[in-house]
Design an enzyme around this catalytic site. Sequence first.
Site, PDB file in Angstrom:
ATOM      1  N   THR A 126      45.290  43.388  33.326  1.00  0.00           N
ATOM      2  CA  THR A 126      45.931  42.196  32.755  1.00  0.00           C
ATOM      3  C   THR A 126      46.535  42.455  31.381  1.00  0.00           C
ATOM      4  OG1 THR A 126      44.368  40.825  33.951  1.00  0.00           O
ATOM      5  CG2 THR A 126      45.548  39.763  32.172  1.00  0.00           C
ATOM      6  N   GLU A 365      40.830  37.463  39.049  1.00  0.00           N
ATOM      7  CA  GLU A 365      41.146  38.071  40.356  1.00  0.00           C
ATOM      8  C   GLU A 365      42.307  37.328  41.020  1.00  0.00           C
ATOM      9  OE1 GLU A 365      37.386  40.573  40.729  1.00  0.00           O
ATOM     10  OE2 GLU A 365      38.293  39.235  39.306  1.00  0.00           O
TER      11      GLU A 365
END
Length: 385
Positions: A126, A365
């Site tokens: 991320t 996720e």
Amino acid sequence: MSAVTPEDFQPILSLVRDFVRAKVVPREREIMDTDAIPDDLRGQAAEMGLFGYAIPEEWGGLGLDLTQDVELAMEFGYTALALRSMFGTNNGIAGQVLVNFGTDEQKAAWLERIASGEVIASFALTEPGAGSNPAGLRTKAVRDGDDWVIDGEKCFITNAPIAGLFVVFARTRPADASGTGIAVFLVPADTPGVEVAAKDKKMGQEGAWTANVSFTEVRVPSSSLVGGDEDTGYRAAMTSLARGRVHIAALAVGTAQRALDESIAHATTATQGGTPIGDFQLVQAMLADQQTGVLAGRALVRETAKRYVSGEDRRIGPSAAKLYCTEMAGRIADLAVQIHGGSGYMREMPVERIYRDVRLLRLYEGTSEIQRLIIGGGLVRGARR
């Protein structure tokens, strides 16, 4: 196939259930107040093999498959989610990149230490501009002789403050006809140029540490390119995330079960005007909705894990399970606070912690919105084929 037979798995499951309920549940307040998992609990978890339960046996793990993984996850969900977070990246998104895509040398160098808990592996995907969809990745890796030089910034990285190894996703070139141009590298945390920021202050999940990580001219040898292939990254991320989604769905079911149990206990003991509130039909209706959500979620998780292991569905099912179960856990936590009334809003009540803890499940996720796109897009593409 799992290395562990169903008969051998039962004692493992019982051991984990006892550990969670007898050892961890009584210390949830301590975990919350200190924002840390106590060292003795960490030691016990390592001793039980929890840092490597999903790592193959040949590398020192227990070799559990996803159908067994979800049974454990439902137990981990029953207590502070920080417990699972401590070893979640080793078994899950970070460890699975190595298990599924690493070279033999890479596996030999890291997997045993990951399985024992000696090394915490952290999944660095991320970024400020690329979350649920890795296609927007900005971190760059440039070849320089036999080395790669990595530059970029990652955020919300679970276990970053305690990581010994970062599994780092970086772009080696713009996406083109031959592939996505996203590679994945093994970067030891002590490599010059790797900097972990102060740990994030979060709404919930105290004790589960996340932080920003920056990579400034971080030089790694070519042997640290996972799979020895520049285009492995995107596939590795997608594969790890799909498996991780089923695990998170199971975790959500475990937390929802705990919220339901707390709600039943409160409804049968708390009184209004001398009558237990569980005798009121509107409270019973809330309990009924909670129970129905838990049962549906548990069935969905088990079915999805089975189809994942058989190879029948590794895309739409995981997203559907993650979407349904995490949204369901949010609703059930909300009802649990409602059933508790004013006391449910108080810091010392487990349902107050649960209410904050579960909010993150709908974000990581891949957000609920991304799951809907994967499911909907997948169904339409399937029909066209």
